[in-house]
Scaffold this active site. Sequence first.
Site, short mmCIF file in Angstrom:
data_model
loop_
_atom_site.label_atom_id
_atom_site.label_comp_id
_atom_site.label_asym_id
_atom_site.label_seq_id
_atom_site.Cartn_x
_atom_site.Cartn_y
_atom_site.Cartn_z
N HIS A 123 1.03 -1.23 -0.22
CA HIS A 123 -0.19 0.15 0.05
C HIS A 123 0.77 1.43 0.00
O HIS A 123 1.98 1.28 0.34
CB HIS A 123 -0.84 -0.14 1.29
CG HIS A 123 -0.10 -0.05 2.22
ND1 HIS A 123 0.52 1.04 2.97
CD2 HIS A 123 0.20 -0.78 3.36
CE1 HIS A 123 1.01 0.82 4.33
NE2 HIS A 123 0.82 -0.34 4.30
N GLU A 142 -1.71 -7.20 7.24
CA GLU A 142 -0.32 -7.06 7.88
C GLU A 142 -0.21 -8.10 9.17
O GLU A 142 -1.28 -8.47 9.76
CB GLU A 142 0.23 -5.68 8.33
CG GLU A 142 1.37 -5.44 8.91
CD GLU A 142 2.52 -5.84 8.24
OE1 GLU A 142 2.78 -6.96 7.95
OE2 GLU A 142 3.24 -4.90 7.36
#
EC number: 3.1.3.3
Length: 213
Positions: free
Chosen positions: A8, A83
């Site tokens: 990202h 994550e």
Amino acid sequence: MELVAVRHGITAWNLERRYQGQQDIPLLFPEAEDGLLALRDALAHERFDAIYSSDLSRCQQTLAWADVAKAGVPLVLEQRLRELDFGEYEGKVYDELKDLPHYRAWIDSVGELQIPGGESAAQLRERLGAWLHDLALATNGRVDGHKKILAVTHGGVIRELRRRFETIHFWDGTVLQAQGRRWQLIYQQDDHGKGEWQCSSSSAVPALANVTL
């Protein structure tokens, strides 16, 4: 299968060097824009058979900027691409943690110890392995035996995928925001039906002077 995994774009917590983990932190503008535009250019002529994204907003925003989703291409919001869960470390910076014995032990273990209230690297690898197994099942029915996949995810996820496919050291697996890796993979099964993805090539996204590893 060709797998393209990108991280990202930049968030405020990236710039502050805070552990984000599974906190739903949005992209930071205008700081994220240059990286996102470079990623869009790098993927402009790519055509994917399926797109997977972490369900956290910073990845969904990155995917929207990449502008690669086309009609008829399945998009899956995939929690297994989140994550690493940093537990008690989330929202904190190194200076707030450096004197804690469990944090020093976690650093010394290269992420293998479980974070208090969070995950270990092994637990992250386990959920990524389950996702990769599902990709093998998804590609099995294709006549041409090939599928091109985009995954929009996080730095820790790409680090573990690099360790798996490129057999590099933990500290060498970092990718910057709005960048990633491209892997050419082949799924091989043994005589007992147990399968594993094997990597034949790896390269940076955006490409760096056509260098492959």
